[in-house]
Write a protein that holds these residues in place. Structure first.
Motif, PDB file in Angstrom:
ATOM      1  N   PHE A  92       1.087  -1.261  -0.107  1.00  0.00           N
ATOM      2  CA  PHE A  92       0.426   0.044   0.124  1.00  0.00           C
ATOM      3  C   PHE A  92       0.977   1.507  -0.265  1.00  0.00           C
ATOM      4  O   PHE A  92       0.389   1.992  -0.861  1.00  0.00           O
ATOM      5  CB  PHE A  92      -0.631   0.293   1.219  1.00  0.00           C
ATOM      6  CG  PHE A  92      -2.176  -0.973   1.078  1.00  0.00           C
ATOM      7  CD1 PHE A  92      -2.566  -0.602  -0.375  1.00  0.00           C
ATOM      8  CD2 PHE A  92      -2.656  -1.713   2.169  1.00  0.00           C
ATOM      9  CE1 PHE A  92      -4.259  -1.673  -0.150  1.00  0.00           C
ATOM     10  CE2 PHE A  92      -3.794  -2.803   2.250  1.00  0.00           C
ATOM     11  CZ  PHE A  92      -4.607  -2.424   0.463  1.00  0.00           C
ATOM     12  N   ASN A  93       1.674   0.597   1.045  1.00  0.00           N
ATOM     13  CA  ASN A  93       2.849   2.182   0.273  1.00  0.00           C
ATOM     14  C   ASN A  93       3.939   2.291  -1.092  1.00  0.00           C
ATOM     15  O   ASN A  93       3.318   3.757  -1.122  1.00  0.00           O
ATOM     16  CB  ASN A  93       4.280   2.012   1.795  1.00  0.00           C
ATOM     17  CG  ASN A  93       5.089   3.640   1.701  1.00  0.00           C
ATOM     18  OD1 ASN A  93       4.124   4.021   2.291  1.00  0.00           O
ATOM     19  ND2 ASN A  93       6.225   3.478   1.184  1.00  0.00           N
ATOM     20  N   LEU A 122       1.531   1.525  -3.598  1.00  0.00           N
ATOM     21  CA  LEU A 122       0.066   2.395  -4.305  1.00  0.00           C
ATOM     22  C   LEU A 122      -0.365   3.155  -4.299  1.00  0.00           C
ATOM     23  O   LEU A 122      -0.734   4.418  -4.986  1.00  0.00           O
ATOM     24  CB  LEU A 122      -1.174   1.172  -3.674  1.00  0.00           C
ATOM     25  CG  LEU A 122      -0.035  -0.238  -5.034  1.00  0.00           C
ATOM     26  CD1 LEU A 122      -1.650  -0.853  -4.182  1.00  0.00           C
ATOM     27  CD2 LEU A 122      -0.402  -0.281  -5.945  1.00  0.00           C
ATOM     28  N   THR A 123       0.792   4.739  -3.074  1.00  0.00           N
ATOM     29  CA  THR A 123      -0.259   5.445  -2.360  1.00  0.00           C
ATOM     30  C   THR A 123       0.854   6.679  -2.113  1.00  0.00           C
ATOM     31  O   THR A 123       0.799   7.044  -1.983  1.00  0.00           O
ATOM     32  CB  THR A 123      -0.189   5.322  -1.052  1.00  0.00           C
ATOM     33  OG1 THR A 123       0.375   4.511   0.302  1.00  0.00           O
ATOM     34  CG2 THR A 123      -1.630   4.345  -0.685  1.00  0.00           C
ATOM     35  N   ASP A 124       2.000   5.554  -3.219  1.00  0.00           N
ATOM     36  CA  ASP A 124       3.285   6.885  -3.261  1.00  0.00           C
ATOM     37  C   ASP A 124       3.707   7.579  -1.943  1.00  0.00           C
ATOM     38  O   ASP A 124       4.102   8.367  -1.930  1.00  0.00           O
ATOM     39  CB  ASP A 124       2.292   8.491  -4.839  1.00  0.00           C
ATOM     40  CG  ASP A 124       2.880   7.690  -5.953  1.00  0.00           C
ATOM     41  OD1 ASP A 124       2.847   6.861  -6.505  1.00  0.00           O
ATOM     42  OD2 ASP A 124       1.420   9.039  -5.846  1.00  0.00           O
ATOM     43  N   PHE A 162       0.652   5.922   2.698  1.00  0.00           N
ATOM     44  CA  PHE A 162       0.683   4.845   4.602  1.00  0.00           C
ATOM     45  C   PHE A 162       1.490   4.590   5.170  1.00  0.00           C
ATOM     46  O   PHE A 162       1.200   4.666   6.176  1.00  0.00           O
ATOM     47  CB  PHE A 162       0.551   3.555   3.261  1.00  0.00           C
ATOM     48  CG  PHE A 162      -0.192   2.846   3.425  1.00  0.00           C
ATOM     49  CD1 PHE A 162      -1.391   2.558   3.817  1.00  0.00           C
ATOM     50  CD2 PHE A 162       0.716   1.487   4.799  1.00  0.00           C
ATOM     51  CE1 PHE A 162      -2.170   1.260   4.989  1.00  0.00           C
ATOM     52  CE2 PHE A 162      -0.174   0.815   5.673  1.00  0.00           C
ATOM     53  CZ  PHE A 162      -1.469   1.110   5.560  1.00  0.00           C
ATOM     54  N   GLY A 209      -5.561   0.807   3.860  1.00  0.00           N
ATOM     55  CA  GLY A 209      -4.784   1.044   2.818  1.00  0.00           C
ATOM     56  C   GLY A 209      -5.921   0.913   0.954  1.00  0.00           C
ATOM     57  O   GLY A 209      -5.615   2.281   0.805  1.00  0.00           O
ATOM     58  N   MET A 210      -6.972   0.278   1.497  1.00  0.00           N
ATOM     59  CA  MET A 210      -7.979   0.213  -0.120  1.00  0.00           C
ATOM     60  C   MET A 210      -8.520   1.577   0.180  1.00  0.00           C
ATOM     61  O   MET A 210      -8.622   1.974  -1.676  1.00  0.00           O
ATOM     62  CB  MET A 210      -8.858  -0.666   0.200  1.00  0.00           C
ATOM     63  CG  MET A 210      -8.366  -2.493  -0.250  1.00  0.00           C
ATOM     64  SD  MET A 210      -8.965  -3.852  -0.189  1.00  0.00           S
ATOM     65  CE  MET A 210      -9.422  -4.234   1.730  1.00  0.00           C
ATOM     66  N   VAL A 228      -6.146   4.326  -1.737  1.00  0.00           N
ATOM     67  CA  VAL A 228      -6.032   3.972  -3.202  1.00  0.00           C
ATOM     68  C   VAL A 228      -7.208   4.063  -3.769  1.00  0.00           C
ATOM     69  O   VAL A 228      -7.119   4.462  -5.034  1.00  0.00           O
ATOM     70  CB  VAL A 228      -5.606   2.055  -3.262  1.00  0.00           C
ATOM     71  CG1 VAL A 228      -5.287   1.882  -4.636  1.00  0.00           C
ATOM     72  CG2 VAL A 228      -4.369   1.410  -2.291  1.00  0.00           C
ATOM     73  N   VAL A 243     -10.324   1.933  -3.940  1.00  0.00           N
ATOM     74  CA  VAL A 243     -11.343   1.183  -3.321  1.00  0.00           C
ATOM     75  C   VAL A 243     -12.650   1.590  -3.197  1.00  0.00           C
ATOM     76  O   VAL A 243     -12.240   1.730  -2.298  1.00  0.00           O
ATOM     77  CB  VAL A 243     -10.377  -0.522  -2.777  1.00  0.00           C
ATOM     78  CG1 VAL A 243     -11.525  -1.649  -3.715  1.00  0.00           C
ATOM     79  CG2 VAL A 243      -9.826  -0.478  -3.519  1.00  0.00           C
ATOM     80  N   GLN A 285     -13.914  -3.570  -1.046  1.00  0.00           N
ATOM     81  CA  GLN A 285     -13.094  -3.771   0.246  1.00  0.00           C
ATOM     82  C   GLN A 285     -13.835  -4.758   1.210  1.00  0.00           C
ATOM     83  O   GLN A 285     -13.249  -5.638   1.608  1.00  0.00           O
ATOM     84  CB  GLN A 285     -13.286  -2.296   0.754  1.00  0.00           C
ATOM     85  CG  GLN A 285     -12.660  -1.167   0.280  1.00  0.00           C
ATOM     86  CD  GLN A 285     -12.552   0.296   1.221  1.00  0.00           C
ATOM     87  OE1 GLN A 285     -12.663   0.274   2.638  1.00  0.00           O
ATOM     88  NE2 GLN A 285     -12.802   0.962   0.707  1.00  0.00           N
TER      89      GLN A 285
END
Length: 430
Positions: free
Chosen positions: A39-40, A42-44, A47, A394-395, A398, A400, A405
């Motif tokens: 998730f870190n 995916l979230t640049d 996270f 995290g979702m 992102v 989602v 979820q």
């Protein structure tokens, strides 16, 4: 004398075996690290920022507190589907106690020093009584816990609605709201003090257990393994405190805090939130529940009953009364979770605790509590709650959708149970 002369020599083992780390727990920690890293990316990099880690911890507390009680429920081969609804009822009772009952009936205005503590005592009493009543129906009337708590899910959710006439009740008492997370933190200095004391206490407990084993001629770990475990504990605790202390209070909020005291915010002044009081409360509950599980007669009876109810009853355990006690404890923990959840929101709302029962059960099961009974750990349930919250947070970051979820969380729960079944079968085969 040296440890070697006073203790039974242990057979030669690998480094991992010498550390005596639970491989299942190690796998959970590894899974949590993987989730965070994914998730870190995916979230640049958002996270694993101090701000998000702070929010993640305070969002986990409410479910984690109830998950510690759910461990005892599931270990004794029962289930509690009413914990989220009971949380809502306790929240409604405490909110009405603060804003209506005490001011109108006793004359104590909102903000009076006694208000929050009376409200919490009333809420915990109500939660324990409701839990004990459900446990009485399960233990003494032999109604399956699934049915009793499924009925409770419908009943207590709507009891809470009627108590507030369907309205959102707030704002709540300022002292009460300090249990919610961002409204109540220890600051940098006290966070470091608590962290250092926690490390000292943990290392003392580690080596105290070693001395007790030596005194009774039990095998002990090599000294290097004890030191490695102590280093892991110290690094984890102090690293966590350092992350929380690096999350600075925004300038706007600082300015409002200074203005409320009639002061002007200096240009170069900065402050950090530090350890939330709600997280400290969770740690205290986790320690208390672990002591109950491992060091008390009640804990031994709980796990003995879960392992073999018939044998426990033949051994003199009052399994019916034990069921009442376990459900009463769960009810009290639901009330404490209600304090944290409503304080974090700064009010009571009708949808508070919705679907929490599923999150709590999932946290306990993902944490290694066997649905067949007899097996479960408090720290595992808390880690399970943290993994669940990390997935959801995290979702959400992102982007989602909520339905997807829930699909992912449901899939993770089923997979976790499957992995647990395979793991225990392999242990049994050995």
């Amino acid at each position: 004398m040296s440890d070697a002369t006073q203790s039974t020599p242990a057979p030669k083992r690998s480094a991992l075996q010498a550390l005596e780390i639970d491989t299942r727990l190690l796998g959970m920690v590894g899974a949590f690290i993987v989730v965070c890293l994914v998730f870190n990316v995916l979230t640049d990099g958002r996270f694993l920022t101090p701000r998000n880690i702070f929010n993640l911890t305070i969002q986990t507390v409410s479910v984690a507190i109830m998950a510690t009680g759910m461990v005892f429920i599931i270990v004794t081969r029962h289930i509690d589907l009413a914990c989220g609804a009971l949380l809502a009822t306790c929240s409604a009772i405490m909110a009405m106690t603060q804003t209506a009952y005490l001011p109108q009936l006793v004359g104590l205005p909102l903000g009076h020093p006694a208000i929050p503590w009376i409200a919490i005592a009333v809420g915990m009493s109500a939660g324990a009584l409701i839990g004990a009543f459900q446990g009485w129906m399960v233990g003494y009337l032999a109604i399956p816990a699934f049915i009793v708590t499924l009925g409770g899910l419908l009943i207590w959710r709507n009891v809470g609605w009627y108590l507030t006439n369907g309205q959102t009740i707030g704002p709540l008492d300022p002292t009460f709201m300090q249990f919610g997370g961002i409204n109540g933190t220890l600051g940098t200095t006290w966070s470091w003090i608590i962290g250092i004391l926690a490390v000292v206490a943990a290392i003392w407990a580690l080596f105290s257990a070693r001395r007790n084993k030596i005194a009774h001629d039990f095998p002990v770990k090599p000294m290097w393994a004890e030191l490695v475990n102590a280093g892991i504990i110290a690094t984890a605790v102090l690293g966590f405190i350092a992350i929380l202390n690096s999350y600075e209070i925004p300038r706007g909020r600082l300015r409002r805090l200074f203005e409320a005291r009639g002061e002007t915010l200096p240009d170069d002044f900065t402050a950090a939130y530090g350890l939330p009081i709600s997280v400290l409360l969770l740690i205290a509950i986790a320690i208390g529940m672990t002591v109950i599980a491992k060091k008390t007669r009640l804990g031994r009876y709980i796990f003995a009953t879960g392992g073999n109810p018939d044998a426990a009853e033949l051994s003199g355990v009052n399994t019916r009364l034990l069921t009442v006690k376990v459900f009463a404890l769960m009810g009290a923990l639901c009330a404490i979770s209600a304090v944290v959840a409503s304080a974090r929101l700064t009010n009571h709302s009708n949808d508070i605790g919705t679907l929490d029962e599923l999150r709590v059960i999932a946290a306990a099961v993902i944490g290694g509590t066997a649905l067949s009974g007899g097996i479960g750990t408090i720290h595992g349930a808390i880690l399970g709650a943290l993994i669940m919250q990390s997935l959801q947070s995290g979702m959400a970051m992102v982007g989602v959708d909520a339905p997807l979820q829930n699909i992912v969380v449901g899939t993770v729960l089923v997979v976790a149970v499957l992995v647990d079944i395979i793991y225990r079968k392999r242990l049994g085969a050995k």
